[in-house]
Design a protein around this motif. Sequence first.
Motif: not given
Length: 79
Positions: A2-26
């Motif tokens: 379903s669409y919600s399955y892809f949305s969930m994984w997409g958001l999890l990937i974005l959250m992971g990239l955000g966490a990595i970006g915060a580590l790099i920035q700070h």
Amino acid sequence: MSYSYFSMWGLLILMGLGAIGALIQHGDISISGAYPSDPGKHDALRRCGDADPSFSKFSADDRKACYRAVLAPETAANW
């Protein structure tokens, strides 16, 4: 799938990239120093967090600045 399955994984990937970006920035972010066993340092971190909403006890630079600001005046007064 379903669409919600892809949305969930997409958001999890974005959250992971955000966490990595915060580590790099700070830079240095360490968990072990954020929870000191010394009661004085623990209290200093609590006081700095109460006084400054942008304070992060996970940042080594913020912890050093906090210890200088809070612990130095107290030890100077005891001399």
